[in-house]
Design an enzyme around this catalytic site. Structure first.
Site, short mmCIF file in Angstrom:
data_model
loop_
_atom_site.label_atom_id
_atom_site.label_comp_id
_atom_site.label_asym_id
_atom_site.label_seq_id
_atom_site.Cartn_x
_atom_site.Cartn_y
_atom_site.Cartn_z
CE LYS A 1 -122.63 9.04 -122.20
NZ LYS A 1 -122.91 9.38 -123.60
CE LYS B 1 -119.12 10.73 -121.83
NZ LYS B 1 -119.84 10.80 -123.06
C1 PBG Z 1 -123.56 11.84 -126.28
C2 PBG Z 1 -122.30 12.10 -125.56
C3 PBG Z 1 -122.17 12.83 -124.38
C4 PBG Z 1 -120.82 12.94 -124.14
C5 PBG Z 1 -120.13 12.26 -125.14
N1 PBG Z 1 -121.07 11.72 -126.02
C6 PBG Z 1 -123.19 13.50 -123.53
C7 PBG Z 1 -124.31 12.76 -123.00
O1 PBG Z 1 -124.33 11.54 -122.94
O2 PBG Z 1 -125.28 13.44 -122.62
C8 PBG Z 1 -120.24 13.72 -122.98
C9 PBG Z 1 -118.84 14.18 -123.11
C10 PBG Z 1 -118.42 15.25 -122.18
O3 PBG Z 1 -119.15 15.68 -121.26
O4 PBG Z 1 -117.29 15.72 -122.36
N2 PBG Z 1 -124.02 10.57 -126.42
#
Ligand code: PBG
Length: 327
Positions: free
Chosen positions: A198, A251
Site C-alpha cells: 500500500k 493499492k
Molecule cells: C485507511 C484506508 C484508506 C483507504 C482504504 N483504507 C486511506 C488511507 O490509507 O489514507 C483508501 C481507499 C480509497 O482511496 O479508495 N487505512
C-alpha cells in the site's frame, strides 16, 4: 509481392475470433464493492468527490448489499464514517461491540448470510489525529503500541460476523498479531487480506473526504510505501506470507500494475488490486465533461488488472461492472 507468413491480424479479423482468443476477462466473482455508511435511518448522502457513491445509513446499506447480491457480487468491503464526536486519540470506538461498524456488519450478515464481508483494521476512521496508528507525544506514529487496539478491533469485527479482515495501516507485524488474536478467540476461519503493498498515494483523497479521515498533521509516508519503490513490495510480500496472510493486496491500482504482476509472479497466494477512490473520481470527472467514455474506460481499466495478474479487484465500479456483465 512480399510474402508475409505471420499475420497476427488474422486473429483479430472478427469479433468472434477476438472473443475466442481473449486471454483475460473480468468476472463478477472477482469484484469486491467498497461501501461507506453512517449512523441514522433512511439517509443516503452522495460523496461530492465520488459521484454515484454514497454514505448510507445502515438500513439503506443493507438494501444496497441485497441489490449487489442480486447482481452476483460476492463480497463487500465496509467503511464506517464515524461521527467526529466519537473520534479519540486512542480510537476506542473502533472495538465497541455496539459501535456503528459492528452493528453494520451484523445487520448485513443477518440480511445476506452468504455475502462475504470484508472490514478494515486501522485506526483512521476512529482517530482524532486522522492517522492509522496511535500518535505519540512528538507527532510520531507508533507501531507496536497500536497492535493491541488492532487486535481488539479484529476480534470485535469477527464477533460481529466479518469474513475477511483487512489490516490497512501498512505498519509492521500486523498480520501475525491479528492472526494470533483471532485464533486465540476461536476465529480460525476469519481470513486476512493483507494490504501488502500500500503506497503513500494522493489517489486516496476522495476516500478521506468520504470518511473525513485526512490526517490532522503530517502525512502517512512513515508507514505507507514510497511509490518510487518496487523491490520493497516483495519484502512486504514475504513478510505477509510468513505471518499468515490469506490474500495479498496492491493499492492503488492503475499506476501500480507492475507491482500487481510482481506479486503474482512471486507468490502462490491470491492477489487483489484496490482500484481506489481517486482512480474512480478521475474517470467520473472526465466522463462528466464528455472527455472519456465512462463504460469503456471502466471495462478497459478493470481488464488491465486481470491482465496484470489480479485475482480480485476492489472497485467502486463493482455495481456498474456487474450490471454490464449481466447485459
Ligand atoms: C485507511 C484506508 C484508506 C483507504 C482504504 N483504507 C486511506 C488511507 O490509507 O489514507 C483508501 C481507499 C480509497 O482511496 O479508495 N487505512
Amino acid at each position: 509481392m512480399m510474402q508475409i507468413y505471420n499475420r497476427p491480424r488474422r486473429n483479430r479479423k472478427s469479433e468472434f475470433v477476438r472473443l475466442m482468443i481473449q486471454e483475460n476477462r473480468v468476472s463478477v466473482n472477482d469484484l469486491i464493492a467498497p461501501l461507506f455508511f453512517i449512523e441514522g435511518k433512511d439517509t443516503k448522502i452522495e460523496i461530492s468527490s465520488m459521484p454515484g457513491q454514497f454514505r448510507y445509513s445502515t438500513d439503506l446499506l443493507v438494501k444496497k448489499v441485497k441489490d449487489l447480491e442480486a447482481l452476483g457480487i460476492k463480497c463487500v468491503s465496509l467503511f464506517p464514517a464515524v461521527d467526529e464526536s466519537l473520534k479519540t486519540k486512542c480510537a476506542k470506538e473502533s472495538f465497541n461491540p455496539d459501535g456503528l461498524n459492528q452493528i453494520a456488519i451484523k445487520s448485513v450478515k443477518d440480511a445476506c448470510p452468504d455475502m462475504m464481508i470484508m472490514t478494515d483494521v486501522a485506526l483512521d476512521p476512529y482517530s482524532s489525529d486522522g492517522h492509522d496508528g496511535l500518535v505519540g507525544a512528538h507527532g510520531e506514529v507508533l507501531n507496536d503500541e497500536t497492535l493491541e487496539i488492532l487486535s481488539k478491533m479484529a476480534i470485535a469485527q469477527a464477533q460481529a460476523g466479518t469474513d475477511i479482515v483487512g489490516p490497512s495501516d501498512m505498519m509492521d507485524g500486523r498480520i501475525k498479531a491479528i492472526r494470533d488474536s483471532l485464533d486465540s478467540e476461536g476465529f480460525k476461519n476469519t481470513s486476512i487480506m493483507a494490504y501488502t503493498a500500500k503506497y503513500a498515494s494522493s489517489f486516496y483523497g476522495p476516500f478521506r473526504d468520504a470518511l473525513d479521515s485526512a490526517p490532522k498533521a503530517g502525512d502517512k509516508k512513515t508507514y505507507q510505501m514510497d511509490y518510487s519503490n518496487s523491490n520493497e513490495a516483495l519484502r512486504e510480500l514475504y513478510l505477509d506470507e510468513d505471518e499468515g496472510a490469506d490474500i495479498v493486496m496492491v493499492k492503488p491500482g492503475i499506476s501500480y500494475l507492475d507491482i500487481i504482476s510482481k506479486l503474482k509472479e512471486n507468490s502462490n497466494l491470491p492477489v487483489a488490486a484496490y482500484n481506489v477512490s481517486g482512480e474512480y473520481s478521475m474517470v467520473k470527472a472526465a466522463a462528466e465533461k464528455g472527455w472519456l467514455n465512462e463504460k469503456q474506460i471502466m471495462i478497459e481499466m478493470l481488464t488491465s488488472f486481470k491482465r496484470a495478474g489480479a485475482d480480485i479487484i476492489l472497485t467502486y465500479f463493482a455495481e456498474e461492472m456487474a450490471k454490464h456483465l449481466r447485459s
